[in-house]
Motif scaffolding. Structure first.
Motif, mmCIF file in Angstrom:
data_model
loop_
_atom_site.group_PDB
_atom_site.id
_atom_site.type_symbol
_atom_site.label_atom_id
_atom_site.label_comp_id
_atom_site.label_asym_id
_atom_site.label_seq_id
_atom_site.Cartn_x
_atom_site.Cartn_y
_atom_site.Cartn_z
ATOM 1 N N ALA A 15 0.808 -1.226 0.000
ATOM 2 C CA ALA A 15 0.000 0.000 0.000
ATOM 3 C C ALA A 15 0.840 1.275 0.000
ATOM 4 C CB ALA A 15 -0.956 -0.003 1.181
ATOM 5 N N GLU A 16 2.002 1.248 0.602
ATOM 6 C CA GLU A 16 2.850 2.443 0.648
ATOM 7 C C GLU A 16 3.469 2.763 -0.707
ATOM 8 O OE1 GLU A 16 3.377 4.741 2.997
ATOM 9 O OE2 GLU A 16 1.957 3.728 4.321
ATOM 10 N N THR A 17 3.626 1.760 -1.571
ATOM 11 C CA THR A 17 4.306 1.977 -2.848
ATOM 12 C C THR A 17 3.351 2.045 -4.038
ATOM 13 O OG1 THR A 17 4.675 -0.394 -3.126
ATOM 14 C CG2 THR A 17 6.415 0.862 -2.027
ATOM 15 N N LEU A 18 2.131 1.526 -3.903
ATOM 16 C CA LEU A 18 1.186 1.519 -5.013
ATOM 17 C C LEU A 18 0.323 2.774 -5.009
ATOM 18 C CD1 LEU A 18 -0.103 -2.181 -4.966
ATOM 19 C CD2 LEU A 18 1.561 -1.162 -6.533
ATOM 20 N N SER A 19 -0.025 3.249 -6.192
ATOM 21 C CA SER A 19 -0.947 4.374 -6.297
ATOM 22 C C SER A 19 -2.354 3.908 -5.926
ATOM 23 C CB SER A 19 -0.954 4.908 -7.734
ATOM 24 O OG SER A 19 -1.577 3.961 -8.600
ATOM 25 N N ASP A 20 -3.236 4.860 -5.671
ATOM 26 C CA ASP A 20 -4.619 4.510 -5.374
ATOM 27 C C ASP A 20 -5.250 3.738 -6.525
ATOM 28 O OD1 ASP A 20 -4.379 5.727 -2.918
ATOM 29 O OD2 ASP A 20 -5.557 7.502 -3.453
ATOM 30 N N ASP A 21 -4.949 4.133 -7.761
ATOM 31 C CA ASP A 21 -5.510 3.418 -8.918
ATOM 32 C C ASP A 21 -5.036 1.966 -8.965
ATOM 33 O OD1 ASP A 21 -6.938 5.638 -9.763
ATOM 34 O OD2 ASP A 21 -5.404 6.275 -11.208
ATOM 35 N N HIS A 22 -3.767 1.728 -8.635
ATOM 36 C CA HIS A 22 -3.255 0.356 -8.612
ATOM 37 C C HIS A 22 -3.879 -0.442 -7.466
ATOM 38 C CE1 HIS A 22 0.005 1.865 -11.295
ATOM 39 N NE2 HIS A 22 -0.240 0.697 -11.855
ATOM 40 N N LEU A 23 -4.105 0.201 -6.330
ATOM 41 C CA LEU A 23 -4.775 -0.483 -5.220
ATOM 42 C C LEU A 23 -6.197 -0.880 -5.621
ATOM 43 C CD1 LEU A 23 -3.531 1.690 -2.243
ATOM 44 C CD2 LEU A 23 -3.025 -0.740 -2.616
ATOM 45 N N VAL A 24 -6.887 0.003 -6.324
ATOM 46 C CA VAL A 24 -8.246 -0.312 -6.801
ATOM 47 C C VAL A 24 -8.198 -1.535 -7.714
ATOM 48 C CG1 VAL A 24 -10.136 0.498 -8.276
ATOM 49 C CG2 VAL A 24 -9.194 1.999 -6.511
ATOM 50 N N GLU A 25 -7.249 -1.572 -8.639
ATOM 51 C CA GLU A 25 -7.116 -2.724 -9.541
ATOM 52 C C GLU A 25 -6.898 -4.009 -8.749
ATOM 53 O OE1 GLU A 25 -4.070 -2.126 -12.493
ATOM 54 O OE2 GLU A 25 -4.930 -0.190 -13.091
ATOM 55 N N ARG A 26 -6.022 -3.968 -7.745
ATOM 56 C CA ARG A 26 -5.734 -5.159 -6.933
ATOM 57 C C ARG A 26 -6.964 -5.598 -6.151
ATOM 58 N NH1 ARG A 26 0.001 -5.434 -5.430
ATOM 59 N NH2 ARG A 26 -0.557 -7.187 -4.112
ATOM 60 N N LEU A 27 -7.693 -4.635 -5.589
ATOM 61 C CA LEU A 27 -8.893 -4.961 -4.814
ATOM 62 C C LEU A 27 -10.006 -5.512 -5.708
ATOM 63 C CD1 LEU A 27 -8.884 -1.964 -2.360
ATOM 64 C CD2 LEU A 27 -8.700 -4.379 -1.730
ATOM 65 N N ARG A 28 -10.150 -4.982 -6.889
ATOM 66 C CA ARG A 28 -11.159 -5.500 -7.825
ATOM 67 C C ARG A 28 -10.847 -6.939 -8.218
ATOM 68 N NH1 ARG A 28 -11.381 -0.599 -12.108
ATOM 69 N NH2 ARG A 28 -12.670 0.852 -10.894
ATOM 70 N N GLY A 40 -21.072 -5.704 -5.686
ATOM 71 C CA GLY A 40 -20.337 -4.453 -5.597
ATOM 72 C C GLY A 40 -19.151 -4.389 -6.526
ATOM 73 N N HIS A 41 -18.821 -3.172 -6.896
ATOM 74 C CA HIS A 41 -17.673 -2.898 -7.755
ATOM 75 C C HIS A 41 -17.000 -1.635 -7.225
ATOM 76 C CE1 HIS A 41 -15.352 -2.798 -11.505
ATOM 77 N NE2 HIS A 41 -15.602 -1.507 -11.545
ATOM 78 N N LEU A 42 -15.768 -1.755 -6.787
ATOM 79 C CA LEU A 42 -15.015 -0.614 -6.283
ATOM 80 C C LEU A 42 -14.716 0.339 -7.431
ATOM 81 C CD1 LEU A 42 -13.467 0.742 -3.927
ATOM 82 C CD2 LEU A 42 -11.506 -0.675 -4.562
ATOM 83 N N LEU A 43 -15.075 1.604 -7.263
ATOM 84 C CA LEU A 43 -14.831 2.610 -8.293
ATOM 85 C C LEU A 43 -13.561 3.403 -8.040
ATOM 86 C CD1 LEU A 43 -18.455 4.023 -8.652
ATOM 87 C CD2 LEU A 43 -17.282 2.408 -10.181
ATOM 88 N N SER A 44 -13.345 3.819 -6.783
ATOM 89 C CA SER A 44 -12.170 4.636 -6.499
ATOM 90 C C SER A 44 -11.841 4.619 -5.010
ATOM 91 C CB SER A 44 -12.393 6.080 -6.955
ATOM 92 O OG SER A 44 -13.432 6.682 -6.220
#
Length: 158
Positions: A15-28, A40-44
């Motif tokens: 989490a410290e190295t990934l951008s929010d967009d990359h975290l969203v991709e990983r969580l999806r 549900g679908h995580l948007l942001s």
């Protein structure tokens, strides 16, 4: 509880190295079962501010009154999921955030269709956090507003 929530343990180190967009991709790619169950679908995510946005699909199986009105527990689960994810994101995926108190206000009925949930961290303390969240329909009508008090449970030092 001595560690992060198991649904997010694999993200805590990254989490410290990934951008929010990359975290969203990983969580999806590896959504928790509760999010899948609620369609549900995580948007942001905004990890700095502690904000999470989701899209949920209400299906007839969630509804009563001849399939016209979504049961409140499903709506509660949707907005609670957004608030919890906002808090987990704020912790950079290093804390579990069990709910201590949850208040739900229902403003409008909703039947099958698409809704959007936004959860926000209002106050982030040493061991307690305060969250709020909304659930809106596709036209932007406010359906549900919620507030929550959470316990911030950080891993114990070894």
């Amino acid at each position: 509880m001595t560690s992060v929530h198991p649904d997010f343990a694999h993200l805590a180190a990254a989490a410290e190295t990934l951008s929010d967009d990359h975290l969203v991709e990983r969580l999806r790619a590896d959504a928790p079962d509760a999010i899948k169950t609620l369609n549900g679908h995580l948007l942001s995510l905004d990890t700095d501010r502690g904000v999470a946005r989701f899209r949920f699909e209400i299906v007839p199986a969630f509804c009563h009154s001849g399939g016209r009105i979504c049961q409140g527990g499903f709506l509660t689960g949707m907005v609670d999921s957004a608030m919890a994810n906002a808090a987990i994101a704020k912790s950079k995926f290093t804390a579990a955030v069990p709910t201590l108190e949850l208040k739900i206000s229902f403003f409008e009925a909703m039947g099958p269709g698409i809704v959007f949930a936004e959860g926000r961290v209002m106050r982030w303390g040493g061991s307690i956090g305060f969250l709020d969240g909304d659930l809106r329909d596709e036209k932007g009508r406010l359906l549900v507003h919620a507030t929550s008090t959470i316990k911030i449970v950080r891993p114990k030092a070894k």
